[in-house]
Motif scaffolding. Structure first.
Motif: not given
Lengths: 329, 705
Positions: B229-238, B280-283, B295-296, B43-45
């Motif tokens: 495909v690389a899935v990214m979440y909050l600065g890391r590849i998950v 949503m994506v946390p800050s 959290t999600r 997602e964005s962010g």
């Protein structure tokens, strides 16, 4: 581009006509007409106006005819003979008074404009690229100072500085010894020594304003995607900055020509007074105080025309500089 | 193992702001093998763009690469090169090309596209001006720009978004780069344009033997183009794997949630709730401890997920994911998310009197014109449109950019004055009023009943007003409420759209795109409208947020008995919310039908083309849509083609009639009509044929059970 200019020039005609009408209304606004003012003035000084003179002036300005005829006589005299009427205060033709002062005023305005550009352009670009650096803060500080301090105060300070440290009598445009002397290198030097003071004074506010505008604009442009895109294709930073964002950010430089010129001509009477400069500013001030309406009207008309012409020049410059203006309208 | 073209290891890019260090990229490992397409999804962010920009050191201040290595071609270390140095400049544009999300804004408006293209060419190659021009024109031709010779001398703002993206691709490819970084290259484009740009990229990749690092939030696009495909979440590849692994056996709950939130074309016609990811994506200021997704996550294990960061686990050849779930053998049956909750809606009563009847509506805009100029032509943005909306229904209005759907919406809301036609609106008292003729105070009264939700959540809210002022403004202008009552009403409306009333005193900049769109919805609904014109309300949003907003709109419709005119260019979105769909092309309606009928079998070739431009989130079916490709951009709306306006792009065009006669909108069966000469004779492909639902269920069932 030619069609664009042609259209803009066509639009000028009704605009100028409207301006002349408004000016004429302003001239007519004071109670009574030119003649009653003149008679009253002379009467208060103890002498009357000869009947022949009254008849001549009535004929000259069409004062016994309807307003519309008066307007036509006034404007046609200006258009076809360059005759702006007579100043009863100075008891001389307005055109003669203006001929003394307009050239200097316009010259000063143009030099000031060049000064504003020359100073504000590099500083503005620097301030934006080095945002929040010491240099940026310094320029910002001086910029605000320049905006905030009234011009006549800067004039007084500079005159004091000139007198104290350079032994220079900053008033006027030439030192007394050159005033009637023929043109020579020494006279030119003296002119330059005097000229810089009004230029710097009038320039400060404009420069400060321009720096702020250029800085803000360039900061916006620097964040645009096309800057990153240009960087990503390997453009050298300096070349990229000048070619892309700076070129867009320069627009306000050209769009402000329109009001820099007339602003200097009409508005800064006080500084001219302080510096004892023979510009049209003090003339306008005195004309308004004395209700010398033909003189005031003439200056008003010329300023307004300059606004319109300045806007035309800036529009053409913008059209030449910015394809979006050229091709979209 | 062979050394990949690009190997990123432990990359960390942080932003040093006054509010602390934001770890936008925090330890990313990613490789791009030569000639392969790697997609970076999230997602964005989540740090996708920052990762991409870090590769060429294009991260703006206050961001900085603080650790890790970016090894290019096995030799050059990009992360430590001088950002202004000669060496990095050679790589930028010369060896790695890059394209961006907003094609129009990525080109300077002050120079012609040719000037910018030839400049890029001459930066890296030793060419004369003349050679650069020839080469540039050849490149423009290669990226599929018609009339390349003339287009070379046009300015970017004279081209469409899709054309600009082609120019960007030409610039990126001008020096035969080994890697193309594409940062959301199609997100800002229409679905049809997106399809063509994706095809172009895939063709060029094959021709040039080039690798692509493709960044997107849209898994449908991923299925179309990706090898890995690389899935990214909050600065890391998950999670990382091949495209088949990711789509058939997703291991990370985030990947699965993303997959579920895609609005797919189903062809069933039934309106259905989308499965959205919670919240949503946390800050970046408050990255959750442990697994940052807990959290999600619907499966978070208490005492584990929020404490320990999950390790990267291997699930097979090249398939890794970082999740705790497989450490806990019998995961406690998490409160199963309401997967695939179907809300079948019975189409509104056909017997009911329509709420809105648009008859022969036209809106013409003069081109140019001014004090001394005659208009040089006229754009018939809307050209004789009929539309009927029953109360409680949602009518979807579909078409590409420039087909007049937004103008139609604005006319209905009387934000634009129609040139001709009638807009008959049924008031609560039951009588019909022609809105096209209403003015002044009476119009103001209707403005309360007909409200608009705007597309761009960022520019449609005044940044200097608080939420209370924004949402409460219509109440004040219509004199409905003020003071304490206004506050109560605003608080109530914010709660309804899923925002906390405590936010009332905050300014829009404090909110994400999805939240702002909720504010937009609240502002539209606060006056208790009967008809809502929703103009592309979700096109600017991420896929996951899109699902949330669509669900919200559906819920509100049921709660408040609203009627929607839903405008969108994306048929997959429209299917989820509409009862009826109207398709527009160049100012005219080309097809009008109940949602189910339309998707099962379109009657107009344009509808078919639109339908098949939507990317299918199934890598096995990629390129299926090629059969339905339509060429070129929209024709100039000021000079529409004669005959059927669509004939220049139609795949089924025939010699007779199409080029000469204008087709009338004709009835085909019950409550459906199409404007095509050959509609009766054509068998067009819908999307109902292949049922996708069981597969989706199966895919999800693996772990949700």
């Amino acid at each position: 581009m030619l069609r664009y200019i042609g259209r803009r020039v066509l639009i000028l005609i009704p605009t100028l006509a409207a301006i002349s009408i408004v000016t004429f209304v302003v001239i007519q606004l004071p109670p009574g007409d030119y003649l009653t003012t003149l008679t009253a003035q002379r009467a208060s000084q103890g002498d009357g106006v000869p009947t022949g003179e009254i008849a001549r002036l009535t004929e000259r300005y069409g004062l016994d005819k309807p307003v519309i005829v008066q307007y036509w006589q006034w404007i046609s005299a200006i258009l076809f003979h360059g005759d702006f009427g007579e100043s009863f205060d100075y008891a001389r033709p307005v055109s003669a008074l203006l001929a003394e002062r307009l050239p200097l005023t316009i010259a000063l305005s143009l030099v000031t404009l060049v000064f504003i550009w020359a100073v504000s352009f590099p500083i503005g670009v620097y301030s934006a690229i080095r945002q929040y650096s010491v240099g940026d803060y310094t320029f910002t500080f001086f910029g605000y100072l320049g905006l905030a301090v009234p011009n006549f105060l800067i004039a007084l300070v500079l005159m004091w500085v000139g007198l104290q440290f350079f032994d220079l009598n900053a008033g006027g445009i030439l030192s007394p010894e050159y005033r009637d002397a023929p043109w020579s290198l020494a006279k030119l030097g003296d002119l330059a020594a005097h000229l810089w003071i009004p230029i710097v004074i009038w320039g400060t506010a404009g420069t400060a304003g321009n720096i702020r505008v250029l800085r803000a604009n360039l900061l916006d442009e620097l964040r645009k995607p096309y800057v990153v895109a240009a960087r990503a294709r390997g453009m050298p930073e300096r070349k990229m900055t000048i070619m892309y964002p700076v070129r867009v950010a320069m627009n306000p430089f050209f769009s402000t020509i329109g009001w820099v010129l007339p602003g200097l001509i009409a508005a800064d009477a006080i500084t001219s007074k302080v510096l004892n400069l023979q510009t049209t500013g003090p003339l306008m001030l005195r004309a308004l105080l004395a209700q010398d309406m033909y003189l005031a009207g003439a200056i008003l008309l010329i300023s307004a025309v300059l606004v319109v012409l300045g806007t035309l020049v800036s529009d053409i410059a913008l059209g030449w500089l910015d394809p979006r203006v050229r091709l979209r309208y | 193992m062979e050394e990949p073209l690009l190997r990123i290891e432990g990359l960390r890019t942080h932003f040093f702001t006054s509010e602390g260090v934001l770890k936008a990229v925090d330890g990313v490992d990613l490789s791009v093998p030569a000639g392969k397409t790697v997609c970076l999804v999230g997602e964005s962010g989540c740090g996708k763009s920052v990762t991409a920009r870090s590769i060429l050191q294009l991260v703006d201040k206050p961001g900085r690469i603080v650790g890790g290595s970016i090894r290019w071609n096995g030799a050059t270390e990009l992360a430590t090169l001088d950002p202004a140095g000669e060496e990095l400049r050679r790589v930028r544009g010369g060896e790695i090309g890059m394209i961006f999300q907003e094609p129009m804004a990525s080109l300077s408006p002050m120079y012609t596209v040719g000037a910018q293209l030839s400049q890029a060419l001459r930066l890296h190659r030793d060419l004369t001006k003349q050679e650069a021009r020839e080469e540039g024109v050849a490149l423009l031709r290669k990226v599929g720009i018609p009339n390349a010779e003339q287009r070379y001398d046009t300015y970017p703002f004279q081209l469409s978004g899709g054309m600009c993206q082609r120019v960007m691709i030409a610039i990126a490819l001008c020096c035969d780069p080994a890697l193309l970084i594409a940062d959301e290259p199609t997100t800002a484009l229409d679905v049809t344009t997106q399809a063509r740009i994706l095809d172009l990229m895939m063709d060029l990749r094959a021709q040039n033997d080039m690798a692509i690092l493709f960044i997107t939030h849209d898994l449908g696009v991923v299925a179309e183009v990706a090898d890995e495909v690389a899935v990214m979440y909050l600065g890391r590849i998950v999670e990382h794997g091949t495209v088949e692994q990711i789509f058939s056996d997703p291991r990370h709950p985030y990947t699965r949630a993303l997959l579920r939130s895609i609005p797919e074309l189903r062809g069933s016609g039934a309106r259905r709730r989308l499965t959205a990811i919670r919240g949503m994506v946390p800050s970046l200021r408050q990255v959750p401890a442990g697994c940052s997704f807990h959290t999600r996550c619907d499966h978070a294990v208490e005492g584990l997920c929020e404490v320990t960061p999950p390790p990267l686990r291997k699930y097979g050849e090249a398939h890794v994911a970082s999740c705790h779930l497989d450490e806990v053998p019998a995961a406690p049956a998490a409160p199963a998310a309401p997967v695939l909750q179907v809300t079948e809606r019975v189409a509104a009563e056909t017997a009911a009197e329509p709420l809105l009847r648009v008859e022969g509506l036209a809106k013409h805009y003069p081109i140019g014109g001014g004090l001394f100029r005659k208009p040089s032509g006229v754009v018939r943005a809307v050209d004789g449109v009929d539309l009927t909306i029953l109360p409680g229904q949602t009518v979807g209005l579909v078409g590409e950019s420039g087909c007049g759907k937004t103008t139609l919406g604005r006319c209905v809301a009387r934000l634009a004055d129609p040139t001709a036609g009638r807009i008959l609106y049924r008031t609560e008292q039951g009588d019909e009023v022609d809105l096209a003729t209403v003015t002044g105070a009476r119009l103001k009264d209707f403005r309360r009943q007909i409200r608009v939700i705007f597309q761009d959540p960022f520019s449609s809210l005044n940044p200097r007003m608080t939420l209370q002022q924004i949402v409460g403004e219509p109440l004040r202008t219509h004199g409905i409420a003020s003071g304490g009552e206004l506050r109560d009403r605003v608080a109530d409306m914010l709660t309804r759209v899923g925002l906390r009333p405590e936010y009332m005193q905050r300014y829009p900049h404090a909110f994400s795109g999805g939240q702002r769109q909720r504010v937009n919805i609240a502002r539209a609904l606060i006056t208790g409208p009967r008809l809502v014109v929703a103009d592309e309300p979700v096109s600017a949003l991420d896929v996951s947020v899109r699902a949330q907003i669509l669900n919200l709109l559906t819920d509100l419709q049921e709660e408040l008995g609203l009627t929607y005119l839903f405008i969108s260019h994306d048929l997959s979105v429209v299917e989820h919310i509409s009862d009826r769909v109207t398709v527009m092309y160049l100012g005219k309606v080309v097809e009008d039908a109940d949602t189910a009928d339309l998707y099962r079998q379109p009657r107009h070739p344009y509808t078919e083309a639109l339908m098949h431009a939507v990317p299918v989130p199934d890598p096995a079916r990629r390129r299926e849509r090629h059969a339905f490709e339509i060429a070129d951009d929209l024709p100039d709306p000021a000079a529409p083609p004669p005959g059927c306006r669509f004939h220049t792009r139609c795949a089924h065009v025939r010699a007779e009639l199409c080029r000469t006669d204008v087709p009338e909108l004709r009835e085909y069966g019950e409550r459906r009509s199409a404007a095509c000469h050959h509609a009766a004779g054509l068998t067009l492909a819908g999307v109902g044929s292949v049922a996708r639902e069981p597969q989706v269920d199966g895919r999800m069932a693996g772990r949700d059970a």
